[in-house]
Design a protein around this motif. Sequence first.
Motif, PDB file in Angstrom:
ATOM      1  N   MET A   5       0.850  -1.203   0.000  1.00 18.22           N
ATOM      2  CA  MET A   5       0.000   0.000   0.000  1.00 18.22           C
ATOM      3  C   MET A   5       0.880   1.245   0.000  1.00 18.22           C
ATOM      4  O   MET A   5       1.808   1.360   0.800  1.00 18.22           O
ATOM      5  CB  MET A   5      -0.890   0.018   1.244  1.00 18.22           C
ATOM      6  CG  MET A   5      -1.788   1.257   1.340  1.00 18.22           C
ATOM      7  SD  MET A   5      -2.770   1.259   2.863  1.00 18.22           S
ATOM      8  CE  MET A   5      -1.507   1.543   4.083  1.00 18.22           C
ATOM      9  N   ALA A   6       0.630   2.158  -0.893  1.00 20.16           N
ATOM     10  CA  ALA A   6       1.402   3.386  -0.954  1.00 20.16           C
ATOM     11  C   ALA A   6       1.069   4.273   0.236  1.00 20.16           C
ATOM     12  O   ALA A   6      -0.061   4.312   0.716  1.00 20.16           O
ATOM     13  CB  ALA A   6       1.105   4.137  -2.260  1.00 20.16           C
ATOM     14  N   ALA A   7       2.090   4.992   0.711  1.00 22.38           N
ATOM     15  CA  ALA A   7       1.870   5.874   1.854  1.00 22.38           C
ATOM     16  C   ALA A   7       0.992   7.051   1.450  1.00 22.38           C
ATOM     17  O   ALA A   7       1.248   7.695   0.440  1.00 22.38           O
ATOM     18  CB  ALA A   7       3.206   6.387   2.372  1.00 22.38           C
ATOM     19  N   SER A  49       7.059   8.732   0.196  1.00 22.17           N
ATOM     20  CA  SER A  49       6.949   7.291   0.376  1.00 22.17           C
ATOM     21  C   SER A  49       8.294   6.636   0.656  1.00 22.17           C
ATOM     22  O   SER A  49       8.349   5.452   0.973  1.00 22.17           O
ATOM     23  CB  SER A  49       6.339   6.647  -0.876  1.00 22.17           C
ATOM     24  OG  SER A  49       5.042   7.138  -1.103  1.00 22.17           O
ATOM     25  N   ALA A  51       6.657   3.174   8.897  1.00 27.32           N
ATOM     26  CA  ALA A  51       6.266   1.830   8.445  1.00 27.32           C
ATOM     27  C   ALA A  51       4.760   1.646   8.517  1.00 27.32           C
ATOM     28  O   ALA A  51       4.147   1.060   7.622  1.00 27.32           O
ATOM     29  CB  ALA A  51       6.974   0.779   9.302  1.00 27.32           C
ATOM     30  N   ALA A  77       2.534   3.810   8.138  1.00 27.55           N
ATOM     31  CA  ALA A  77       1.887   4.578   7.074  1.00 27.55           C
ATOM     32  C   ALA A  77       2.112   3.970   5.698  1.00 27.55           C
ATOM     33  O   ALA A  77       1.565   4.458   4.706  1.00 27.55           O
ATOM     34  CB  ALA A  77       2.400   6.014   7.094  1.00 27.55           C
ATOM     35  N   GLY A  78       2.910   2.911   5.621  1.00 30.15           N
ATOM     36  CA  GLY A  78       3.166   2.272   4.339  1.00 30.15           C
ATOM     37  C   GLY A  78       4.344   2.843   3.579  1.00 30.15           C
ATOM     38  O   GLY A  78       4.607   2.457   2.440  1.00 30.15           O
ATOM     39  N   ARG A 131       8.573   3.646   3.174  1.00 30.12           N
ATOM     40  CA  ARG A 131       9.768   2.823   3.337  1.00 30.12           C
ATOM     41  C   ARG A 131      10.891   3.656   3.934  1.00 30.12           C
ATOM     42  O   ARG A 131      11.102   4.816   3.551  1.00 30.12           O
ATOM     43  CB  ARG A 131      10.224   2.260   1.989  1.00 30.12           C
ATOM     44  CG  ARG A 131       9.167   1.477   1.241  1.00 30.12           C
ATOM     45  CD  ARG A 131       8.782   0.200   1.954  1.00 30.12           C
ATOM     46  NE  ARG A 131       9.875  -0.757   1.943  1.00 30.12           N
ATOM     47  CZ  ARG A 131      10.009  -1.715   1.026  1.00 30.12           C
ATOM     48  NH1 ARG A 131       9.125  -1.831   0.042  1.00 30.12           N
ATOM     49  NH2 ARG A 131      11.018  -2.557   1.082  1.00 30.12           N
ATOM     50  N   ALA A 174      -0.050   8.566  11.954  1.00 28.62           N
ATOM     51  CA  ALA A 174       0.346   7.143  11.860  1.00 28.62           C
ATOM     52  C   ALA A 174       0.348   6.503  13.244  1.00 28.62           C
ATOM     53  O   ALA A 174       0.708   7.132  14.224  1.00 28.62           O
ATOM     54  CB  ALA A 174       1.708   7.032  11.217  1.00 28.62           C
TER      55      ALA A 174
END
Length: 270
Positions: free
Chosen positions: A1-3, A8, A37, A39-40, A42, A270
Amino acid sequence: MAAPHAYSLIATDLDGTLLRDDDTLSDRSLAALARVAAAGARHLVVTGRPAPRVRPLLEDLGATGLAVCGQGAQLYDAGAHRLLWSVTLDRELAETALGKIEAEVGQVYAAVDQDGVDGLTLIEPGYRMPHPTLPAVRVGRRDDLWCEPISKVLLRHPFLPDDELASTARGVVGSMVSVTMSGPGTVELQPLGITKATGLALAARHLGLGPAETVAFGDMPNDIPMFDWAAHGVAMANAHPELKAVADEITMSNEDDGIAVVLEGLFPGA
């Protein structure tokens, strides 16, 4: 899932940036990375340290993904414990470059980081490690530095300031190798054209991300290429003036959890 946030990919240097001066990670920084993490997004370590010197920290973080090591010369897969990509510095070329630098500034003391996931850091007589907590093997003479493939050479001068040594080295051998300064007492020679941005761009492609989705944190001139590549560059309060001059933002120091301060703002829910 994209942030669902502006960035991101969170790219962080280690020494003087994410790590405190005693080489530890604060609870606040760990909590901020957990927000990332959740929040999706990296988190990507982008460091001058070679892969073997980064592995214990990645294990503490529970990280099993990628890390950019060796000033961009290595892309390390922590989960598989292998290098996906590495560039070595020609040892004959490195020895020649050292000779040319010494012809200008007198004797310097040298160390090398060997290539590979289990490569050693070798230091010649007279060289002092800028980070005493990092393991190194002292050799008997300079020729012993070249016994195995290397990713870079580290230089120290008995009395010249780091900025002056780096500037002189760049003028003398800048067409042969990349010259950078990554910390107090740490001037480095790398394969020509290799920078932190080289490794960061490669890692981002592996993750399906790009510069527009990246925020980078650093403290030294070796982080300038990374700032140039990323959409947003954040310098620490303790950063070198050259990095502050090109930063989009300046946060608090590494001792005051400057990365956490910014990430808490970027990922408030988050």
